[in-house]
Design an enzyme around this catalytic site. Structure first.
Site, mmCIF file in Angstrom:
data_model
loop_
_atom_site.group_PDB
_atom_site.id
_atom_site.type_symbol
_atom_site.label_atom_id
_atom_site.label_comp_id
_atom_site.label_asym_id
_atom_site.label_seq_id
_atom_site.Cartn_x
_atom_site.Cartn_y
_atom_site.Cartn_z
ATOM 1 N N HIS A 236 -5.685 -0.189 7.451
ATOM 2 C CA HIS A 236 -4.466 0.364 6.981
ATOM 3 C C HIS A 236 -4.659 1.085 5.443
ATOM 4 C CE1 HIS A 236 -0.286 0.386 5.721
ATOM 5 N NE2 HIS A 236 0.238 -0.087 6.704
ATOM 6 N N ARG A 258 4.865 5.558 3.072
ATOM 7 C CA ARG A 258 4.279 6.659 3.122
ATOM 8 C C ARG A 258 5.340 7.589 3.979
ATOM 9 N NH1 ARG A 258 -0.179 6.978 5.901
ATOM 10 N NH2 ARG A 258 -0.198 4.855 6.594
#
Ligand SMILES: Cc1cc2nc3c(=O)[nH]c(=O)nc-3n(C[C@H](O)[C@H](O)[C@H](O)COP(=O)(O)OP(=O)(O)OC[C@H]3O[C@@H](n4cnc5c(N)ncnc54)[C@H](O)[C@@H]3O)c2cc1C
Length: 572
Positions: A236, A258
């Site tokens: 991640h 994001r």
């Protein structure tokens, strides 16, 4: 040794294990079902840690075909297409079940429909969530439902071996340790579900809960089962970087940040993702993780050696409202997520690889079923954020139905191979069997460094060879290890459990390295610096790893494009 008999034994109490228990009980309320779990039921594992949410095609304009294509393309055409199809269709059913039968309540739009947010790598906003703490909602409701039923709970029981019949034709049960007393328990079962949730905790920075040490995959390897896609470890991109002295370092800051428009900045405060991918911060996890690593290698880093995540341009109040849990988590570590910058580093998050299985969760060993993160093939080379909890709950439910049907059709209590039980106990007893010593902390740190440096985000033949040699040495050290004489009380023996954890992690790390050596191309989460060209998609093959006569062997297996061929698309 205590003994227990049950129709169905479930190892692991995450989304997969608990859904399986509920579905099996619903299919046949007369079945005896036991859930064995290393921690406390409802309180451990990664499903509880799910932040961002759950992918499902619900909204007008979206479709299961579209979700399927995103899953296949995100997985670099390596997923088993029948499994992926079962995932995207099953998710629609499961999310309704979660709300309407189990009592979850997900965030809503003003018109009352379920709110779905953007996640990276997807062509539609389809991630269902409860704020940014979705897993707590799911696990609390699942656990309540399990508690309310006649389902036996073996809490703080860790499984250490899958035990077959003497002729090897089927599974007979599992050997466990009651961690509270240190006693052995053999649980004989007609059907058994492996749902211990993988978990790449062998890397320096990692996100999964501490109870996860790849025990299920290590047991599957010892049982001779084929594992696939083990080289595919997902990093991640945004693990919190709060210094070496806190366990918060490595914990994940969710994908939705994001997705909502968050920026990644190098140590000088400049955005860099456009240089790596036209989707910039919304590119898939593998691409973003590699880009961050490249910035780190170039030395454009923050004080703690990572990069910054910045949300302030989206409006601090807006960020605080949308990502309350994340803002609080960062504040705990001294960062202002809403108005400032947070230091982040890629962190090992998820294993796409696992035990090969069919759409009804059966495996190569009759009587053994698998679901959730212990299974391989659903995500191929890369998992989309939001497809993890969908995977565990969809296939957990399917496994429950399938195990109930199996017990009705072919279920019998089979006699275990006594030699296999003796061998498993002898293996687990090694740290008590001799005097000596060893340093488990040092072994753990070396394992994490070796895997991070030589079998991590970017790999090559020399590094993988170094990793293999280092893992051999660590395995030998574990073999020699003896518990100190003052720490031999079996009840809640942390040293013993740590030794068992590390033994599983080293075995599964070997499988990761073996598969990574076998894949001489770059694909999804697996990037080989010495073979950076992707394999032609039409000739995609997955790597199968299994243990034979104590040694790991690997082979490429061509992917069957059962629904759609590379370059084509399903009609949406
Ligand atoms: C921080 C974090 C955030 C995440 N966010 C998302 C997200 O937003 N969306 C998404 O789709 N996915 C997310 N994931 C991934 C997701 O959590 C997993 O894919 C999924 O929940 C795994 O479910 P599972 O049932 O297979 O395993 P888990 O939920 O991890 O459960 C495994 C269980 O097995 C038990 N166990 C382990 N070893 C043994 C043993 N030897 N004997 C007995 N029991 C054992 C554990 O104690 C635990 O109860 C996230 C993961 C993490 C770590």
């Amino acid at each position: 040794m205590r003994r227990l008999q049950t129709d169905i034994l479930i190892l692991g109490a995450g989304g997969a294990g608990l859904f399986a228990a509920l579905h099996a009980k619903q299919a046949d309320p007369s079945l005896s079902i036991a859930v064995a779990v290393k921690g406390l039921l409802g309180k451990c594992g990664c499903t509880r840690m799910v932040q961002g949410g759950y992918n499902v095609a619900l909204a007008p304009g979206d479709s299961v075909e579209r979700h399927f294509m995103d899953t296949i393309e995100g997985g670099a055409w390596l997923p088993d297409q029948d499994l992926a199809w079962a995932l995207v269709n099953g998710a629609v059913v499961r999310v309704r079940e979660l709300e309407n039968e189990l009592g979850c309540f997900f965030d809503r739009n003003p018109d009352g429909t379920i709110h779905q947010k953007a996640f990276a790598g997807q062509s539609f906003d389809r991630t269902v969530h409860k704020g940014d703490l979705t897993g707590i909602e799911i696990m609390n409701r699942l656990a309540e439902q399990v508690w309310a039923r006649d389902i036996a709970r073996l809490e703080e029981h860790r499984a250490i071996e899958l035990v077959g019949t003497a002729d090897g034709s089927a599974l007979a049960g599992a050997l466990l340790i009651d961690m509270r007393s240190g006693e052995y328990l053999f649980a004989q079962a007609k059907a058994l579900l492996l749902a211990t949730g993988g978990g790449p905790t062998m890397y320096r920075y990692h996100t999964p809960s501490g109870d996860k040490s790849c025990d299920g995959l290590a047991m599957a390897l010892r049982a001779g089962l084929p594992l696939r896609d083990m080289e595919m470890v997902q990093f991640h991109p945004t693990g919190l970087l709060a210094g070496p002295e806190t366990r918060m370092t490595g914990t994940v800051l969710e994908e939705g940040l994001r997705g909502a428009g968050g920026y990644l900045l190098d140590g000088r405060g400049e955005r860099f993702m456009q240089r790596y991918d036209p989707r910039a911060e919304r590119a898939t996890r593998d691409i973003v993780s590699r880009a961050i690593r490249a910035e780190m290698v170039e030395g454009r880093t923050t004080p703690n050696g990572g990069v910054y995540l910045s949300m302030a341009h989206l409006g601090p109040d807006n960020v605080r409202r949308q990502f309350k849990g994340m803002v609080e988590r960062c504040a705990d570590c001294g960062f202002d997520l809403a108005g400032g910058r947070v230091e982040v580093v890629p962190t090992a998050h998820y294993m796409m690889g696992g035990v090969e299985f069919a759409t009804d969760c059966t495996t190569a060993l009759p009587g053994l079923f698998v679901a959730g993160e212990d299974s391989g093939g659903v995500h191929g080379a890369n998992r989309l954020g939001g497809n993890g909890v969908a995977n565990s709950t969809v296939f957990g439910g399917i496994a429950g139905d399938a195990m109930a049907a199996w017990v009705a059709r072919a279920g019998e209590l089979r006699e275990p191979d006594p030699a296999a039980i003796d061998a498993a106990i002898a293996r687990a007893e090694r740290p008590f069997a001799k005097r000596g010593g060893g340093d488990l902390d040092a072994i753990r740190e070396r394992l994490r460094s070796v895997m991070w440096d030589d079998a991590g985000i970017v790999r090559d033949a020399r590094g993988l060879h170094r990793a293999q040699e280092a893992l051999d040495a660590l395995a030998a050290e574990l073999e020699r290890y003896a518990l100190p004489s003052a720490a031999r009380d079996r009840a809640f023996n942390l040293g013993w459990n740590e030794w068992l954890d590390l033994t599983s992690l080293v075995a599964v790390s070997h499988a990761i390295v073996c598969a990574a050596q076998a894949r001489e191309n770059s694909c999804g989460a697996h990037f080989r610096q010495d073979f950076s060209t992707p394999a032609p998609l039409g000739a995609s093959a997955f790597i199968r790893v299994r243990q034979r006569d104590g040694r790991l062997v690997s082979e490429p297996v061509p992917v069957c494009f059962s629904r759609v061929r590379p370059g084509a698309s399903l009609p949406v």
